[in-house]
Scaffold this motif. Structure first.
Motif, mmCIF file in Angstrom:
data_model
loop_
_atom_site.group_PDB
_atom_site.id
_atom_site.type_symbol
_atom_site.label_atom_id
_atom_site.label_comp_id
_atom_site.label_asym_id
_atom_site.label_seq_id
_atom_site.Cartn_x
_atom_site.Cartn_y
_atom_site.Cartn_z
ATOM 1 N N GLY A 1 0.837 -1.200 0.000
ATOM 2 C CA GLY A 1 0.000 0.000 0.000
ATOM 3 C C GLY A 1 0.868 1.244 0.000
ATOM 4 O O GLY A 1 2.089 1.170 0.100
ATOM 5 N N PRO B 1 1.294 12.773 5.560
ATOM 6 C CA PRO B 1 2.761 12.643 5.642
ATOM 7 C C PRO B 1 3.474 12.753 4.306
ATOM 8 O O PRO B 1 2.959 12.318 3.280
ATOM 9 C CB PRO B 1 2.930 11.235 6.223
ATOM 10 C CG PRO B 1 1.702 10.492 5.820
ATOM 11 C CD PRO B 1 0.591 11.508 5.749
ATOM 12 N N ASP B 2 4.676 13.313 4.341
ATOM 13 C CA ASP B 2 5.554 13.354 3.159
ATOM 14 C C ASP B 2 6.316 12.050 2.994
ATOM 15 O O ASP B 2 6.689 11.652 1.915
ATOM 16 C CB ASP B 2 6.584 14.487 3.312
ATOM 17 C CG ASP B 2 6.135 15.782 2.653
ATOM 18 O OD1 ASP B 2 6.698 16.836 3.003
ATOM 19 O OD2 ASP B 2 5.248 15.731 1.784
ATOM 20 N N ASN C 1 9.826 2.729 -6.718
ATOM 21 C CA ASN C 1 8.360 2.870 -6.834
ATOM 22 C C ASN C 1 7.895 2.475 -8.231
ATOM 23 O O ASN C 1 8.515 2.847 -9.217
ATOM 24 C CB ASN C 1 7.946 4.318 -6.547
ATOM 25 C CG ASN C 1 8.105 4.672 -5.083
ATOM 26 O OD1 ASN C 1 9.094 4.296 -4.445
ATOM 27 N ND2 ASN C 1 7.120 5.364 -4.532
ATOM 28 N N SER D 1 11.739 -3.872 -1.639
ATOM 29 C CA SER D 1 11.348 -2.510 -2.018
ATOM 30 C C SER D 1 12.438 -1.557 -1.545
ATOM 31 O O SER D 1 13.175 -1.866 -0.618
ATOM 32 C CB SER D 1 10.020 -2.163 -1.330
ATOM 33 O OG SER D 1 9.811 -0.771 -1.387
ATOM 34 N N LYS E 1 -7.325 11.166 -9.290
ATOM 35 C CA LYS E 1 -7.778 12.472 -8.781
ATOM 36 C C LYS E 1 -7.919 13.498 -9.905
ATOM 37 O O LYS E 1 -8.930 14.210 -10.007
ATOM 38 C CB LYS E 1 -6.799 12.989 -7.721
ATOM 39 C CG LYS E 1 -6.899 12.284 -6.375
ATOM 40 C CD LYS E 1 -5.961 12.898 -5.345
ATOM 41 C CE LYS E 1 -6.160 12.270 -3.964
ATOM 42 N NZ LYS E 1 -5.262 12.866 -2.935
ATOM 43 N N ARG F 1 10.793 11.249 -5.692
ATOM 44 C CA ARG F 1 10.558 9.827 -5.904
ATOM 45 C C ARG F 1 10.995 9.423 -7.311
ATOM 46 O O ARG F 1 11.009 10.246 -8.232
ATOM 47 C CB ARG F 1 9.072 9.472 -5.736
ATOM 48 C CG ARG F 1 8.552 9.585 -4.305
ATOM 49 C CD ARG F 1 9.125 8.530 -3.396
ATOM 50 N NE ARG F 1 8.526 8.569 -2.064
ATOM 51 C CZ ARG F 1 8.946 9.340 -1.070
ATOM 52 N NH1 ARG F 1 9.996 10.137 -1.276
ATOM 53 N NH2 ARG F 1 8.369 9.314 0.115
ATOM 54 N N ILE G 1 1.763 5.313 1.378
ATOM 55 C CA ILE G 1 2.292 5.818 2.641
ATOM 56 C C ILE G 1 1.237 5.822 3.745
ATOM 57 O O ILE G 1 1.517 5.450 4.887
ATOM 58 C CB ILE G 1 2.875 7.240 2.429
ATOM 59 C CG1 ILE G 1 3.624 7.717 3.669
ATOM 60 C CG2 ILE G 1 1.812 8.233 1.986
ATOM 61 C CD1 ILE G 1 4.475 8.938 3.407
ATOM 62 N N TRP H 1 -1.364 15.136 -1.097
ATOM 63 C CA TRP H 1 -0.885 14.966 0.264
ATOM 64 C C TRP H 1 0.496 15.576 0.472
ATOM 65 O O TRP H 1 1.287 15.657 -0.468
ATOM 66 C CB TRP H 1 -0.796 13.476 0.620
ATOM 67 C CG TRP H 1 -2.108 12.762 0.586
ATOM 68 C CD1 TRP H 1 -3.356 13.296 0.442
ATOM 69 C CD2 TRP H 1 -2.284 11.338 0.692
ATOM 70 N NE1 TRP H 1 -4.301 12.285 0.437
ATOM 71 C CE2 TRP H 1 -3.671 11.085 0.601
ATOM 72 C CE3 TRP H 1 -1.402 10.251 0.843
ATOM 73 C CZ2 TRP H 1 -4.192 9.792 0.657
ATOM 74 C CZ3 TRP H 1 -1.911 8.971 0.903
ATOM 75 C CH2 TRP H 1 -3.298 8.753 0.824
ATOM 76 N N SER I 1 -3.696 3.558 -2.060
ATOM 77 C CA SER I 1 -2.812 3.385 -3.226
ATOM 78 C C SER I 1 -1.521 4.185 -3.074
ATOM 79 O O SER I 1 -1.347 4.965 -2.131
ATOM 80 C CB SER I 1 -3.537 3.889 -4.482
ATOM 81 O OG SER I 1 -3.610 5.305 -4.429
ATOM 82 N N HIS I 2 -0.633 3.996 -4.051
ATOM 83 C CA HIS I 2 0.573 4.808 -4.146
ATOM 84 C C HIS I 2 0.234 6.104 -4.880
ATOM 85 O O HIS I 2 -0.849 6.253 -5.435
ATOM 86 C CB HIS I 2 1.663 4.032 -4.877
ATOM 87 C CG HIS I 2 2.232 2.918 -4.075
ATOM 88 N ND1 HIS I 2 1.932 1.600 -4.302
ATOM 89 C CD2 HIS I 2 3.073 2.929 -3.004
ATOM 90 C CE1 HIS I 2 2.573 0.843 -3.416
ATOM 91 N NE2 HIS I 2 3.270 1.626 -2.616
ATOM 92 N N VAL I 3 1.227 7.002 -4.920
ATOM 93 C CA VAL I 3 0.939 8.360 -5.388
ATOM 94 C C VAL I 3 0.553 8.427 -6.858
ATOM 95 O O VAL I 3 -0.418 9.111 -7.221
ATOM 96 C CB VAL I 3 2.138 9.312 -5.117
ATOM 97 C CG1 VAL I 3 3.410 8.871 -5.838
ATOM 98 C CG2 VAL I 3 1.791 10.744 -5.489
ATOM 99 N N ASN J 1 0.403 2.170 4.933
ATOM 100 C CA ASN J 1 1.499 1.642 5.749
ATOM 101 C C ASN J 1 1.515 2.255 7.132
ATOM 102 O O ASN J 1 1.774 1.575 8.132
ATOM 103 C CB ASN J 1 2.837 1.933 5.046
ATOM 104 C CG ASN J 1 3.229 0.840 4.084
ATOM 105 O OD1 ASN J 1 3.904 -0.108 4.454
ATOM 106 N ND2 ASN J 1 2.803 0.941 2.846
#
Ligand code: NDP
Ligand code: F7E
Length: 315
Positions: free
Chosen positions: A68, A269-270, A166, A108, A188, A210, A70, A203, A179-181, A73
């Protein structure tokens, strides 16, 4: 690997697993062993042992995991450490018990220390504190590495562990919370464009950096490593360049065609400021990524549009 060998792709329906199956089938491998998590829950040791006893896979690619972004997690630490530990322990032990010729476990880049020098070299593992938002998942992934190394040392197993950066691409998870970014940005911006919204909220601060590898390139790397790598040490898989989340958002916004504003929710969170992998080890073996980010985003957005009815995490 010969075309008729029994190849078990654990997690074959996921982002990575489905890309690996696509590639194996395209290359003519016609003896794939595939099980959904409903058919075979890899957290259940007896079920995993029974499956290996019956099927005796020649090769195993471990792409099953509790995965998943950020927020997932950071929210579900027990699930991320327990599920991933159980899957890895059960698969690696059963693969040894039933003489699997070679196993590739996927870790990862979150296994590296939060503030390790960049780009991240494989030897930086365990040299500093982990990123708090995903340290539970990271510890499970590190355990996966150690399992492969331990079974190689004690029994001579050809078990290898690769650390992808990633990932994104067809078959990703588009759930907005878990999900991831990159898939989150695609969804979105798409929804905002369709609704005529004035802005999209992302976020964090947009400042973290990344690196993004298309999943078909990862599948190519996995098959390359199955054929060309058999060593105790981990090996990074990446593109060797990164960008900020804000820059990524600009690319996705352009590809999708959203013309509104981007707003950042600093309450989210970043995560780690940067996790660019050093790819010199794998490029030294002759492999490199081929898909440029903008082309990869455009291809993934088209896949998103063509598969609206059955997107993971939507509806
Ligand atoms: N996505 C990314 O950005 C990155 C991923 N990776 C690694 O790649 C691997 C695959 O990740 P990804 O494809 O993104 O993950 P996905 O979430 O897309 O897929 C995970 C797969 O694991 C299976 N699975 C989960 N729990 C169980 C269980 N209890 N028993 C059996 N199967 C289970 C699921 O099967 P089913 O569909 O049948 O339920 C699913 O197909 C992981 O090891 C991950 O750590 C590494 C770096 C980056
Ligand atoms: C692969 C790797 O992926 C995970 O680490 P991560 O890279 O930090 O994960 P991420 O993709 O969710 O976030 C990347 C960045 O992007 C920002 N961000 C903006 N807006 C959204 C947004 O809408 N969704 C998400 N998810 N992130 C957003 C977000 O704030 C962060 O700064 C590990 O948990 C672990 O799974 C792992 O190994």
């Amino acid at each position: 690997m010969d075309k008729g060998d029994k190849i078990y792709v654990a997690g074959h329906r996921g982002l990575v697993g489905s890309a690996i199956v696509r590639r194996l089938q395209a290359d003519g491998y016609d003896n794939l062993l595939l099980r959904t998590s409903k058919e075979l829950d890899l957290r259940e040791q007896a079920a995993v042992r029974a499956f290996f006893a019956e099927k005796k896979p020649d090769y195993v690619i471990l792409a099953a995991a509790k995965v998943g972004g950020i927020l997932a997690n950071d929210t579900y630490p027990a699930d991320f450490i327990y599920d991933n530990l159980m899957m890895e322990v059960n698969i690696v032990e059963a693969a040894h018990r039933h003489n699997t010729k070679k196993l590739l476990a996927l870790g990862s880049t979150c296994i590296y220390p939060r503030m390790a020098p960049q780009p991240l070299k494989e030897e930086y593992l365990l040299t500093g504190p982990l990123e708090p938002t995903n340290e539970w998942y990271a510890v499970a992934k590190i355990a996966g590495i150690k399992l492969c190394q331990a079974y190689r040392r004690q029994y001579g197993c050809s078990f290898i562990a690769a650390m992808p950066t990633n990932l994104y691409g067809p078959g990703d998870n588009f759930d907005l919370k878990n999900s991831h970014v990159l898939p989150a940005l695609i969804r979105k911006f798409h929804v905002a464009k369709e609704n005529g919204d004035a802005s999209v909220t992302l976020w964090g601060t947009g400042k973290p950096l990344r690196e993004f590898l298309h999943v078909d390139d990862l599948a190519d790397a996995c098959l390359f490593l199955m054929e060309n790598y058999d060593d105790e040490e981990i090996i990074n898989i990446g593109v060797g360049e990164d960008l900020s989340i804000a820059e990524l958002a600009g690319i996705v916004r352009d590809v999708v065609g959203f013309e509104g504003e981007i707003v950042y929710d600093a309450s989210k969170p970043d995560g780690t400021p940067r996790k660019l992998v050093d790819v010199s080890k794998i490029t030294g073996l002759g492999w490199h990524a081929k898909t440029g980010l903008r082309d990869g985003v455009a291809q993934t957005y088209q896949w998103f549009l063509d598969n609206q009815a059955e997107l993971r995490g939507v509806g």
